[in-house]
Design an enzyme around this catalytic site. Structure first.
Site, short mmCIF file in Angstrom:
data_model
loop_
_atom_site.label_atom_id
_atom_site.label_comp_id
_atom_site.label_asym_id
_atom_site.label_seq_id
_atom_site.Cartn_x
_atom_site.Cartn_y
_atom_site.Cartn_z
N PRO A 137 0.91 8.75 5.37
CA PRO A 137 0.94 8.61 3.92
C PRO A 137 2.36 8.50 3.36
O PRO A 137 3.36 8.73 4.06
CB PRO A 137 0.28 9.92 3.43
CG PRO A 137 -0.46 10.45 4.60
CD PRO A 137 0.29 10.01 5.81
N GLY A 157 7.71 10.80 6.10
CA GLY A 157 8.88 10.78 6.98
C GLY A 157 8.89 9.65 8.00
O GLY A 157 9.59 9.74 9.01
N ASP A 181 8.63 1.27 10.92
CA ASP A 181 8.17 2.41 10.13
C ASP A 181 6.87 2.11 9.39
O ASP A 181 6.56 2.75 8.39
CB ASP A 181 9.27 2.90 9.17
CG ASP A 181 9.61 1.89 8.07
OD1 ASP A 181 9.05 0.77 8.08
OD2 ASP A 181 10.44 2.23 7.21
N GLU A 189 8.49 6.77 -7.45
CA GLU A 189 7.41 7.56 -6.87
C GLU A 189 7.08 8.82 -7.67
O GLU A 189 6.12 9.51 -7.34
CB GLU A 189 7.75 7.95 -5.43
CG GLU A 189 7.82 6.76 -4.48
CD GLU A 189 8.24 7.15 -3.08
OE1 GLU A 189 8.10 6.31 -2.18
OE2 GLU A 189 8.70 8.29 -2.89
#
Length: 216
Positions: A12, A16, A86, A147
C-alpha cells in the site's frame, strides 16, 4: 532473460517500497526502477475528489509504467542486467478496480491488457504490509503534501485489496516466489538487523531463480 533477476516490490501507499528498493539496488548493484508518482498532474485532484479524477489519474500511471517497463526490457533485462522495481504494473488493476466506475473500468481493463501483454514479468515479488496505523504514520513522516488528504478509509480498503491481490497472485503464479514483510514488526529503514533479514531472504530466492534458469 528468464534467469535475469527482476524483483518487484509491492504494498500500500507509504509502506516503504521505494526505500527498500533503493537498499536492495545498492546491496546487489541492481538497476533501480522507480515509479513516477509526484509527476502525475492529476494526483492531487484525485485525492480531493476520487470519483471525478480517477480515470485521468489511472491512465497517466498506466502509460508511464508501460513506457518504463518497455525501457528496462530493452536496456537492461534483455542485456542480462538485473532490475529491482518499487512497483509491479498489476497494481494498476488494484487501484482501478477500487476507483473507477464500471463503464470506465471496462475500457481501462481492455487498454491495460493490450499494453501489458508482452511486458517482462518479475521473477520475485516482495510484499510489504502493515496495519493502518503504521501506514498512516509513515505517510505522515515522509510528508508528501499531495498525500495529506488521503482518507484513512481509502487506505484501509486499499490495504485489503492488496492482501486479496497477493493471495490471488500466489495461487496464479506458484513459480514466482513472494517474500512477505510485516511492517508492524520490521523497520528496515531504522534497524540494520531487519534489513539484513530481508536481504538474506532475497539472497535465498535469487539462488532459486538462478537454479531454475539453469534447469530451464
Amino acid at each position: 532473460m528468464a534467469g535475469v533477476p527482476f524483483i518487484a516490490i509491492e504494498g500500500p501507499i507509504g509502506i516503504g517500497k521505494t526505500s527498500l528498493a533503493k537498499k536492495i539496488s545498492s546491496h546487489f548493484d541492481f538497476h533501480l526502477l522507480k515509479e513516477i508518482v509526484e509527476e502525475n498532474p492529476f494526483l492531487g485532484k484525485f485525492y480531493d475528489d476520487i470519483e471525478e479524477w480517477s480515470f485521468q489519474t489511472e491512465m497517466f500511471f498506466l502509460c508511464n509504467r508501460f513506457k518504463q517497463l518497455e525501457d528496462i526490457d530493452t536496456k537492461f533485462l534483455s542485456k542480462n542486467k538485473s532490475v529491482v522495481a518499487d512497483y509491479h504494473i498489476s497494481k494498476n488493476m488494484i487501484f482501478a478496480r477500487r476507483t473507477l466506475p464500471v463503464n470506465k473500468f471496462e475500457k481501462y481493463e481492455q487498454i491495460y491488457h493490450i499494453l501489458t501483454k508482452d511486458m517482462p514479468v518479475p521473477n520475485m515479488m516482495i510484499y510489504l504490509h502493515a496495519s493502518l496505523d503504521t501506514i498512516l504514520q509513515r505517510i505522515h513522516q515522509r510528508g508528501r503534501e499531495i498525500e495529506q488528504n488521503i482518507k484513512p478509509s481509502y487506505l484501509a480498503q486499499l490495504s485489503q485489496d492488496y492482501e486479496d491481490y497477493m493471495n490471488e497472485f500466489e495461487l496464479m503464479h506458484p513459480t514466482i516466489p513472494v517474500i512477505r514483510i510485516n511492517g508492524d514488526e520490521m523497520d528496515f529503514v531504522r534497524y540494520q538487523n531487519d534489513l539484513d533479514s530481508i536481504i538474506n531472504q532475497v539472497n535465498v530466492q535469487l539462488k532459486k531463480v538462478a537454479e531454475e534458469a539453469r534447469k530451464g
